[in-house]
Design a protein around this motif. Structure first.
Motif: not given
Lengths: 140, 332
Positions: A59, B38, A50, B43, B40-41, B10, B48, A53, B4, B7-8, B36, B2, B12
């Motif tokens: 990462k 994706r 989940d 959690d 991720q800023l 990606s 997406k 980071q 990347e 780090d944020n 799509f 997938r 798929f």
């Protein structure tokens, strides 16, 4: 009677001074990781993929062991049976949400892997961690 | 596949190739299941965009990823071989094209949320081609003139260790232009209600303990008919002697209990139920009891066998079907 008393005190004393409490596993990380410790909740979030980071945005590379006592202890700490964790990682992979952990065979391979990959986190049997990694959490 | 980018960010791509013969797909079919981007800023916030399966009930997210399922014969609304009996569009959202999601940690509990915007049912796209197709119990749809319809939905849930619960919501339009039901050799019964708002509510639960895994879901669907359309439906139902029902509610639920005998072997039992009050063959419910076993010699290979007993009792159609299904799932 006095002899028995002294003997009993001696035995109790030996027991108190030699009975250390051992942690079961040590959660280790690469030395590039800025965090010096994590709590159990964060460990769970990391191993359920989940949280991807570190707090500085770096990462997280998760490393797992294929089998063994340390693996069982990690599953207990994460609150998921090993089969569930494997399913969860496959689900993340097949859904395109992330990558499953890298697998190693034993504590020595774990130490080597975590020490060599920036951002890596793993676990070893208590007492196995060495100077090449930092210990973030001890699970008793 | 997938990739990347950093780090944020990606991307798929999920492709599906079906190589078995069936009357719908000929000798096989090939298509893009998901594609799509994706971002991720953190959690709490993930975005997406593209074409993907939105968050709606636990099994919906993985029902096409058979290596993740213990079942050879999936619960009714998720089993594509039943598409002539169970209209998936009435229960499951179509693919989404934009979604935000994330979770908020509260101690060791994770509170999940997701909200999406997506496509309406595919019958709006293909209905003009199927206008003359009439199949027993399969509703037929006429051409839709509008092309500005969309669907939206959301899910909230909670996770604690192996416990996962959630409530899902989805709203879209059902194509009821020339909605018809055919029974036997009689002329089809037709109602023409145009585009009808449809609401789906889902509830899901998953928990594992001591080698057991309990899974369950429920989906309730309702159509919003105006008073005059409801009156028309009641009158049509009466005139057709029940071939088309006078209510539009639909219900599905299933529960399964699986036990891991060892790391390789598992067994399970499942019960599922489906009811569509508009159709004569499902007005009184379609039930299934099944049991199965599975063997995973490797973590990404599973052999499955499942015996099922399906039945339905109603005045117009008595249906019983027993079967054995064998499947192999491989993930790579």
């Amino acid at each position: 009677m006095k002899t028995i008393k002294y003997l009993a005190l001696l035995i109790i004393g030996i027991f108190i001074f030699t009975n250390e409490s051992y942690s079961q596993i040590q959660i280790i990380a690469n030395k590039s990781v800025k965090e010096s410790s994590i709590n159990k909740a964060k460990l769970k979030n990391i191993y359920t993929l989940d949280t991807k980071q570190w707090s500085d945005g770096g990462k997280i590379i998760v490393v797992d062991q294929k089998t063994g006592g340390a693996k069982e202890d990690l599953c207990k700490a994460v609150g998921q049976p090993a089969a569930n964790l494997a399913q969860l990682w496959m689900r993340v992979k097949l859904s395109g949400e992330g990558n499953p952990p890298t697998s190693v065979s034993n504590d020595d391979e774990m130490l080597s892997k975590v020490a060599s990959i920036p951002g890596a986190i793993g676990y070893v049997t208590a007492g196995k961690a060495n100077a090449s990694v930092q210990v973030l959490l001890e699970i008793k | 596949m997938r990739n990347e980018f950093n780090d944020n960010f990606s991307a798929f791509l999920n492709l599906e190739f079906t190589n078995n013969y069936n009357s719908l797909n000929g000798w096989g079919s090939f298509g893009i299941k998901e594609a799509f981007m994706r971002y991720q800023l953190n959690d709490q916030l993930i975005a997406k965009v593209g074409m993907f399966i939105p968050k709606f009930n636990n099994l919906y997210e993985i029902y096409e990823k058979t290596p993740l399922l213990p079942y050879a014969f999936r619960p009714f609304v998720y089993e594509t071989v039943l598409e002539s009996v169970v209209d998936q569009n009435d229960f499951l959202p179509n693919k989404a094209f934009a979604q935000i999601e994330g979770f908020v940690p509260v101690d060791e509990v994770k509170l999940d949320y997701a909200a999406y915007f997506g496509n309406i049912e595919s019958k709006y796209i293909t209905s003009s081609e199927k206008k003359d197709e009439i199949t027993t119990s399969l509703p037929v749809y006429g051409m839709n003139q509008k092309n500005d319809l969309a669907a939206f939905g959301a899910r909230i849930g909670a996770r604690y260790n192996s416990l996962k619960v959630g409530v899902s919501f989805s709203k879209d339009m059902k194509n009821m232009n020339n909605f018809s039901v055919k029974y036997g050799t009689a002329a089809p019964v037709v109602v023409n209600f145009g585009d009808v708002p449809r609401t789906k509510i889902g509830v899901d639960l998953n928990v594992s303990q001591f080698g057991f895994t309990l899974a369950g879901e429920m989906i309730m669907t309702s159509l919003e008919l105006t008073d005059s359309k409801e009156a028309t439906l009641k009158a049509t139902s009466k005139a057709s002697k029940g071939i088309i029902g006078e209510e539009t509610n639909k219900l599905f639920y299933f529960t399964s209990l699986k036990y891991n005998i060892s790391d390789e072997f598992f067994v399970y039992g499942m019960y599922n139920y489906f009811q569509d009050k508009m159709l004569y063959n499902t007005q009184d419910g379609l039930k299934s009891i099944s049991g199965g076993i599975g063997y995973s010699p490797l973590s990404n290979v599973t052999f499955k066998a499942q015996y099922f007993h399906n039945n339905s009792d109603n005045n117009l159609l008595e249906y019983t079907h027993d079967g054995l299904m064998i499947a192999t799932s491989v993930a790579f």
